[in-house]
Scaffold this motif. Sequence first.
Motif, PDB file in Angstrom:
ATOM      1  N   ALA A   9      33.389  36.671  33.840  1.00 38.57           N
ATOM      2  CA  ALA A   9      32.045  36.149  34.122  1.00 38.57           C
ATOM      3  C   ALA A   9      31.593  36.488  35.541  1.00 38.57           C
ATOM      4  CB  ALA A   9      32.008  34.639  33.891  1.00 38.57           C
ATOM      5  N   GLU A  10      32.509  36.396  36.504  1.00 36.74           N
ATOM      6  CA  GLU A  10      32.163  36.700  37.896  1.00 36.74           C
ATOM      7  C   GLU A  10      31.772  38.172  38.041  1.00 36.74           C
ATOM      8  OE1 GLU A  10      34.164  36.367  42.372  1.00 36.74           O
ATOM      9  OE2 GLU A  10      35.351  35.765  40.634  1.00 36.74           O
ATOM     10  N   LEU A  11      32.466  39.048  37.347  1.00 37.51           N
ATOM     11  CA  LEU A  11      32.164  40.482  37.389  1.00 37.51           C
ATOM     12  C   LEU A  11      30.824  40.769  36.718  1.00 37.51           C
ATOM     13  CD1 LEU A  11      33.133  43.323  38.158  1.00 37.51           C
ATOM     14  CD2 LEU A  11      34.352  43.400  35.992  1.00 37.51           C
ATOM     15  N   ILE A  12      30.566  40.134  35.590  1.00 40.78           N
ATOM     16  CA  ILE A  12      29.288  40.325  34.893  1.00 40.78           C
ATOM     17  C   ILE A  12      28.137  39.851  35.774  1.00 40.78           C
ATOM     18  CG2 ILE A  12      27.910  39.601  32.899  1.00 40.78           C
ATOM     19  CD1 ILE A  12      30.649  39.416  31.354  1.00 40.78           C
ATOM     20  N   ALA A  13      28.306  38.692  36.421  1.00 44.33           N
ATOM     21  CA  ALA A  13      27.274  38.173  37.321  1.00 44.33           C
ATOM     22  C   ALA A  13      27.050  39.124  38.499  1.00 44.33           C
ATOM     23  CB  ALA A  13      27.656  36.780  37.817  1.00 44.33           C
TER      24      ALA A  13
END
Length: 140
Positions: A9-13
């Motif tokens: 999720a952090e990478l997608i954000a």
Amino acid sequence: MTALEGKYAELIAAANASGASNLAVRVQDNVLYIDGVVPNGEAKDQLWGLYDKLDPDFRSGDLVLNLDVSPAAPSTRLKVTTQSSNLNIRKGPGTDQPIIGKAAHESEVTLLSKYNAEWALVRSANGEEGYCSLQYLTAI
């Protein structure tokens, strides 16, 4: 949200925040794919660095970053100075990453950014974009 989307999720954000265009996130066969075009080499490097933080040394094999650098990004030309062989261009910064292309000995590549002291993000003359060892590149 799938488990993989949660894990990364952090990478997608961060990909969304990078200014990436045509960003697409999908899960297929238990692998998360992030596709798109980032505005510059530094943005791509930051995303690879975050990926390495979330999955050290990219061991899980459950994510594929298919991010290209915008053709409008600033760049510099470098010469391939291998002993005599072609230079491997890899998907990510590391010898454990798959080879996705090659740059011929004595050819020129476009430097998009320096990932760290050892690896550079480049684009070959025929448009292959990936990482290669800085030790085989020389300023023109």
